[in-house]
Scaffold this motif. Structure first.
Motif, PDB file in Angstrom:
ATOM      1  N   TRP A  31       0.842  -1.212   0.000  1.00 43.41           N
ATOM      2  CA  TRP A  31       0.000   0.000   0.000  1.00 43.41           C
ATOM      3  C   TRP A  31       0.868   1.249   0.000  1.00 43.41           C
ATOM      4  CZ3 TRP A  31       0.059   3.683   3.913  1.00 43.41           C
ATOM      5  CH2 TRP A  31      -0.880   4.707   3.798  1.00 43.41           C
ATOM      6  N   ALA A  64       0.379   4.491  -2.367  1.00 40.89           N
ATOM      7  CA  ALA A  64      -0.505   5.418  -1.659  1.00 40.89           C
ATOM      8  C   ALA A  64      -0.040   6.854  -1.829  1.00 40.89           C
ATOM      9  CB  ALA A  64      -0.555   5.061  -0.180  1.00 40.89           C
ATOM     10  N   ASP A  65      -0.998   7.768  -1.703  1.00 43.65           N
ATOM     11  CA  ASP A  65      -0.712   9.202  -1.749  1.00 43.65           C
ATOM     12  C   ASP A  65      -1.336   9.832  -0.506  1.00 43.65           C
ATOM     13  OD1 ASP A  65       0.011  11.745  -2.484  1.00 43.65           O
ATOM     14  OD2 ASP A  65      -1.782  12.047  -3.728  1.00 43.65           O
ATOM     15  N   ALA A 118      -9.342  10.819   6.217  1.00 47.28           N
ATOM     16  CA  ALA A 118      -9.530   9.976   5.028  1.00 47.28           C
ATOM     17  C   ALA A 118      -9.509  10.787   3.744  1.00 47.28           C
ATOM     18  CB  ALA A 118     -10.847   9.206   5.143  1.00 47.28           C
ATOM     19  N   ALA A 119      -9.926  12.056   3.813  1.00 48.17           N
ATOM     20  CA  ALA A 119      -9.943  12.892   2.607  1.00 48.17           C
ATOM     21  C   ALA A 119      -8.541  13.172   2.089  1.00 48.17           C
ATOM     22  CB  ALA A 119     -10.662  14.206   2.903  1.00 48.17           C
ATOM     23  N   TYR A 120      -7.526  12.964   2.912  1.00 53.41           N
ATOM     24  CA  TYR A 120      -6.146  13.261   2.525  1.00 53.41           C
ATOM     25  C   TYR A 120      -5.344  11.983   2.257  1.00 53.41           C
ATOM     26  CZ  TYR A 120      -7.624  17.619   4.663  1.00 53.41           C
ATOM     27  OH  TYR A 120      -8.330  18.746   4.990  1.00 53.41           O
ATOM     28  N   ILE A 121      -5.988  10.802   2.360  1.00 52.93           N
ATOM     29  CA  ILE A 121      -5.315   9.523   2.164  1.00 52.93           C
ATOM     30  C   ILE A 121      -5.972   8.798   0.998  1.00 52.93           C
ATOM     31  CG2 ILE A 121      -4.648   7.340   3.236  1.00 52.93           C
ATOM     32  CD1 ILE A 121      -5.027   8.663   5.962  1.00 52.93           C
ATOM     33  N   SER A 122      -5.191   8.423   0.011  1.00 58.44           N
ATOM     34  CA  SER A 122      -5.746   7.725  -1.154  1.00 58.44           C
ATOM     35  C   SER A 122      -4.769   6.650  -1.626  1.00 58.44           C
ATOM     36  CB  SER A 122      -5.998   8.720  -2.285  1.00 58.44           C
ATOM     37  OG  SER A 122      -6.483   8.066  -3.431  1.00 58.44           O
ATOM     38  N   PRO A 123      -5.229   5.395  -1.658  1.00 60.54           N
ATOM     39  CA  PRO A 123      -6.496   4.902  -1.101  1.00 60.54           C
ATOM     40  C   PRO A 123      -6.368   4.634   0.398  1.00 60.54           C
ATOM     41  CG  PRO A 123      -5.277   3.113  -2.112  1.00 60.54           C
ATOM     42  CD  PRO A 123      -4.434   4.340  -2.321  1.00 60.54           C
ATOM     43  N   VAL A 124      -7.499   4.512   1.066  1.00 60.70           N
ATOM     44  CA  VAL A 124      -7.483   4.174   2.492  1.00 60.70           C
ATOM     45  C   VAL A 124      -7.375   2.659   2.623  1.00 60.70           C
ATOM     46  CG1 VAL A 124      -8.758   4.268   4.649  1.00 60.70           C
ATOM     47  CG2 VAL A 124      -8.882   6.190   3.051  1.00 60.70           C
TER      48      VAL A 124
END
Length: 278
Positions: free
Chosen positions: A187, A191-192, A231-237
């Motif tokens: 992940w 992940a970003d 969660a809005a700043y983590i992609s994907p969770v």
């Protein structure tokens, strides 16, 4: 006309037993006065040293009286010994050590002014003079009662001199460096994690530092609430417990910011020819 605080304003909460002073730049400084028990223990050590000095004089006095037998000399030595043991020595030690003594060194305290500044000779002299009355004259009863009912465990000499005993020995903060939880390596490679608002990042950092001391139910609930905001700043969770996701996001963001700083230093070094010292 008063202006209401913003909706996201967080009221300042003071820890029990702690106080806040304002520096000259209006910066709040948290101070911790020494408690009554430790102050009593430190005072008992200092009193024991003063009494040892005085009883040492008594031995010298007995020897001198055997040699001279002069009662006038005996009275002079009595006054000199009392003043030296209970006023001169405590005042001198406190002045030269800037508010310390053997007793306060043992309990981790220092005498400072009420505004947090260093105490001087005047403060030490007032405390020593009144100490003769409240400590030695009443066997410590007055000093203990006054300290028990004052906000900073101040005895009568402190109240008159404008001083108190400040804690200068505090336990070191635990240093914990979070590491990427096992199983999230794949992940982390894709992940970003975007930069989070400072307030949210600070709350996550505080939670991760205090999580081991929290109850399991509260720990899980707070972690879930923080993850819902982050969660809005983590992609994907990732599909993992909320606290594990917060730790992984923190580690990933920290590593990427560290790499960005290193690249910026290398760019500055190439353009200027000056090596950046970290």
């Amino acid at each position: 006309m008063s202006v209401p605080p913003p909706p996201d304003a967080v009221p300042a909460v003071e820890a029990p037993g702690d106080e806040v002073l304002l520096s000259g730049e209006a910066v709040a400084i948290e101070v911790q006065p020494v408690g009554l028990f430790l102050r009593t223990l430190g005072a008992a050590i200092d009193v024991a040293l003063s009494m040892t000095l005085f009883f040492g004089y008594l031995a010298v006095r007995y020897w001198m009286m055997q040699a001279t037998g002069d009662p006038a000399l005996d009275r002079i030595l009595n006054v000199l010994a009392l003043v030296t043991a209970f006023v001169v020595v405590p005042c001198t030690v406190e002045t030269l050590t800037h508010g310390r003594s053997l007793g306060r060194l043992a309990v981790g305290g220092r005498i400072v002014r009420a505004d947090g500044g260093a105490a001087g000779f005047r403060h030490a002299f007032i405390r020593a003079m009144l100490g003769v009355l409240e400590i030695y004259g009443t066997l410590g009863a007055v000093a203990f009662l006054v300290a028990a009912f004052s906000g900073r465990s101040q005895r009568l000499g402190d109240l008159v001199a404008g001083t108190y005993s400040q804690r200068v020995r505090t336990p070191p903060l635990p240093f914990r460096t979070p590491v990427l939880p096992p199983g999230l390596e794949s992940w982390a490679a894709i992940a970003d994690v975007a930069r989070m608002p400072d307030r949210l990042a600070r709350r996550i950092s505080q939670f991760l530092g205090s999580a081991p001391q929290m109850l399991p139910a509260s720990r899980a609930r707070v972690a879930q609430e923080l993850l819902a905001e982050a969660a809005a700043y983590i992609s994907p969770v990732p599909a993992a417990p909320a606290e594990v996701v917060l730790i992984a996001a923190t580690v990933l963001r920290r590593d990427r910011e560290r790499r960005s700083l290193a690249l910026a230093d290398e760019r500055v070094e190439r353009l200027s020819g000056v090596r950046v010292q970290v």
